[in-house]
Structure formats: structure tokens, C-alpha cells
Write a protein that holds these residues in place. Structure first.
Motif, PDB file in Angstrom:
ATOM      1  N   ASP A  37       0.851  -1.198   0.000  1.00 54.41           N
ATOM      2  CA  ASP A  37       0.000   0.000   0.000  1.00 54.41           C
ATOM      3  C   ASP A  37       0.882   1.243   0.000  1.00 54.41           C
ATOM      4  OD1 ASP A  37      -2.309  -1.495   0.071  1.00 54.41           O
ATOM      5  OD2 ASP A  37      -2.816  -1.005   2.145  1.00 54.41           O
ATOM      6  N   ARG A  38       0.543   2.171  -0.865  1.00 55.82           N
ATOM      7  CA  ARG A  38       1.314   3.413  -0.953  1.00 55.82           C
ATOM      8  C   ARG A  38       0.781   4.430   0.046  1.00 55.82           C
ATOM      9  NH1 ARG A  38       2.582   6.890  -6.385  1.00 55.82           N
ATOM     10  NH2 ARG A  38       3.984   8.344  -5.361  1.00 55.82           N
ATOM     11  N   LEU A  39       1.691   5.048   0.762  1.00 59.98           N
ATOM     12  CA  LEU A  39       1.325   6.111   1.691  1.00 59.98           C
ATOM     13  C   LEU A  39       1.378   7.447   0.962  1.00 59.98           C
ATOM     14  CD1 LEU A  39       2.348   3.720   3.592  1.00 59.98           C
ATOM     15  CD2 LEU A  39       2.460   5.515   5.291  1.00 59.98           C
ATOM     16  N   PRO A  40       0.699   8.444   1.498  1.00 57.45           N
ATOM     17  CA  PRO A  40       0.755   9.768   0.883  1.00 57.45           C
ATOM     18  C   PRO A  40       2.175  10.318   0.919  1.00 57.45           C
ATOM     19  CG  PRO A  40      -0.879   9.691   2.648  1.00 57.45           C
ATOM     20  CD  PRO A  40      -0.126   8.410   2.688  1.00 57.45           C
ATOM     21  N   SER A  41       2.467  11.203  -0.005  1.00 55.75           N
ATOM     22  CA  SER A  41       3.775  11.843   0.001  1.00 55.75           C
ATOM     23  C   SER A  41       3.931  12.647   1.297  1.00 55.75           C
ATOM     24  CB  SER A  41       3.920  12.782  -1.196  1.00 55.75           C
ATOM     25  OG  SER A  41       3.078  13.912  -1.035  1.00 55.75           O
ATOM     26  N   GLY A  67      11.567  -1.163   9.479  1.00 55.32           N
ATOM     27  CA  GLY A  67      11.039  -2.154   8.546  1.00 55.32           C
ATOM     28  C   GLY A  67       9.534  -2.140   8.333  1.00 55.32           C
ATOM     29  N   TYR A  68       8.847  -1.129   8.806  1.00 58.77           N
ATOM     30  CA  TYR A  68       7.397  -1.045   8.602  1.00 58.77           C
ATOM     31  C   TYR A  68       7.052  -0.436   7.246  1.00 58.77           C
ATOM     32  CZ  TYR A  68       6.889  -2.215  13.507  1.00 58.77           C
ATOM     33  OH  TYR A  68       6.943  -2.860  14.712  1.00 58.77           O
ATOM     34  N   LEU A  69       7.938   0.413   6.744  1.00 57.87           N
ATOM     35  CA  LEU A  69       7.756   1.033   5.439  1.00 57.87           C
ATOM     36  C   LEU A  69       9.018   0.825   4.628  1.00 57.87           C
ATOM     37  CD1 LEU A  69       6.304   4.587   6.300  1.00 57.87           C
ATOM     38  CD2 LEU A  69       5.035   2.491   5.809  1.00 57.87           C
ATOM     39  N   ARG A  70       8.869   0.986   3.325  1.00 60.56           N
ATOM     40  CA  ARG A  70      10.050   1.037   2.464  1.00 60.56           C
ATOM     41  C   ARG A  70       9.903   2.249   1.556  1.00 60.56           C
ATOM     42  NH1 ARG A  70       7.185  -3.008  -0.183  1.00 60.56           N
ATOM     43  NH2 ARG A  70       6.904  -2.642  -2.390  1.00 60.56           N
ATOM     44  N   SER A  71      11.013   2.842   1.263  1.00 56.19           N
ATOM     45  CA  SER A  71      11.044   4.028   0.419  1.00 56.19           C
ATOM     46  C   SER A  71      11.558   3.629  -0.951  1.00 56.19           C
ATOM     47  CB  SER A  71      11.968   5.074   1.039  1.00 56.19           C
ATOM     48  OG  SER A  71      12.140   6.152   0.154  1.00 56.19           O
ATOM     49  N   LYS A  72      10.843   4.042  -1.979  1.00 51.71           N
ATOM     50  CA  LYS A  72      11.312   3.850  -3.350  1.00 51.71           C
ATOM     51  C   LYS A  72      11.582   5.243  -3.917  1.00 51.71           C
ATOM     52  CE  LYS A  72       8.850  -0.415  -4.374  1.00 51.71           C
ATOM     53  NZ  LYS A  72       7.912  -1.070  -5.299  1.00 51.71           N
ATOM     54  N   PRO A  73      12.835   5.534  -4.240  1.00 54.45           N
ATOM     55  CA  PRO A  73      13.170   6.865  -4.751  1.00 54.45           C
ATOM     56  C   PRO A  73      12.263   7.284  -5.906  1.00 54.45           C
ATOM     57  CG  PRO A  73      15.157   5.625  -4.323  1.00 54.45           C
ATOM     58  CD  PRO A  73      14.004   4.666  -4.147  1.00 54.45           C
ATOM     59  N   GLY A  76       7.829   7.015  -3.740  1.00 54.73           N
ATOM     60  CA  GLY A  76       7.124   7.220  -2.497  1.00 54.73           C
ATOM     61  C   GLY A  76       7.420   6.184  -1.438  1.00 54.73           C
ATOM     62  N   TYR A  77       6.534   6.135  -0.456  1.00 62.03           N
ATOM     63  CA  TYR A  77       6.660   5.220   0.675  1.00 62.03           C
ATOM     64  C   TYR A  77       5.575   4.163   0.588  1.00 62.03           C
ATOM     65  CZ  TYR A  77       9.902   8.531   2.757  1.00 62.03           C
ATOM     66  OH  TYR A  77      10.991   9.336   3.008  1.00 62.03           O
ATOM     67  N   PHE A  78       5.957   2.929   0.913  1.00 64.17           N
ATOM     68  CA  PHE A  78       5.042   1.801   0.804  1.00 64.17           C
ATOM     69  C   PHE A  78       5.101   0.957   2.073  1.00 64.17           C
ATOM     70  CE2 PHE A  78       6.255   3.174  -3.349  1.00 64.17           C
ATOM     71  CZ  PHE A  78       5.103   3.055  -4.105  1.00 64.17           C
ATOM     72  N   ALA A  79       3.955   0.410   2.449  1.00 59.75           N
ATOM     73  CA  ALA A  79       3.879  -0.466   3.628  1.00 59.75           C
ATOM     74  C   ALA A  79       4.589  -1.784   3.318  1.00 59.75           C
ATOM     75  CB  ALA A  79       2.421  -0.717   4.016  1.00 59.75           C
ATOM     76  N   ARG A  80       5.160  -2.364   4.352  1.00 61.06           N
ATOM     77  CA  ARG A  80       5.811  -3.665   4.214  1.00 61.06           C
ATOM     78  C   ARG A  80       5.005  -4.728   4.892  1.00 61.06           C
ATOM     79  NH1 ARG A  80      12.220  -3.660   4.682  1.00 61.06           N
ATOM     80  NH2 ARG A  80      12.475  -3.401   2.479  1.00 61.06           N
TER      81      ARG A  80
END
Length: 80
Positions: A37-41, A67-73, A76-80
Motif C-alpha cells: 500500500d502506498r502512503l501519501p507523500s 522495517g514497517y515502510l520502504r522508500s522507493k526513490p 514514495g513510501y510503501f507499507a511492508r
């Protein structure tokens, strides 16, 4: 996007970045935010919740470290 899992108390002694961190962590642990799931910017969430970008960025970074989120340059930020 509904932020019903984000309940912040601006009058609390607990810093807002920590409250945000706890809310998102809880949402991931309880399955309200599912893997991928993508989080808001940072800017969007800061604007929507009337917070500073630094507050949101600090919470997101701590969630990534743990380790709860991961960042993709540039994505955005995504749930793990």
C-alpha cells in the motif's frame, strides 16, 4: 485517501512525529495498511494533517529504519 487510522492529539505531551509513527506502525501491524500500500507523500500528508514536512519525514524515516515502510526513490513510501 482516508486517514481514519491517524488520530493525533496536538495538545498531547507526546511529540507529533512520535504519535504519527505509532499510528502508522499500528496500522501496518493490524493490517489496515497492507504490504505494498502506498502512503501519501510527505508534503501531501503534512498538508492534509496540518503538520510540518519535517514531522512527517521523521516519522516515515523511523518506520523505514524499523522495517514497517520502504522508500522507493521518486515513487514514495510503501507499507511492508
Amino acid at each position: 485517501m482516508a486517514y481514519d487510522y491517524l488520530v493525533l492529539d496536538k495538545s498531547s505531551e507526546i511529540p507529533l512525529y512520535h504519535q504519527l509513527y505509532l499510528c502508522i506502525r499500528h496500522a501496518v501491524e493490524k493490517g489496515h495498511l497492507k504490504e505494498g500500500d502506498r502512503l501519501p507523500s510527505v508534503r501531501r500528508l503534512a498538508s492534509d494533517l496540518a503538520l510540518s514536512c519535517t514531522t512527517v519525514e521523521t516519522a516515515y524515516q523511523q518506520l523505514c529504519v524499523e522495517g514497517y515502510l520502504r522508500s522507493k526513490p521518486k515513487r514514495g513510501y510503501f507499507a511492508r
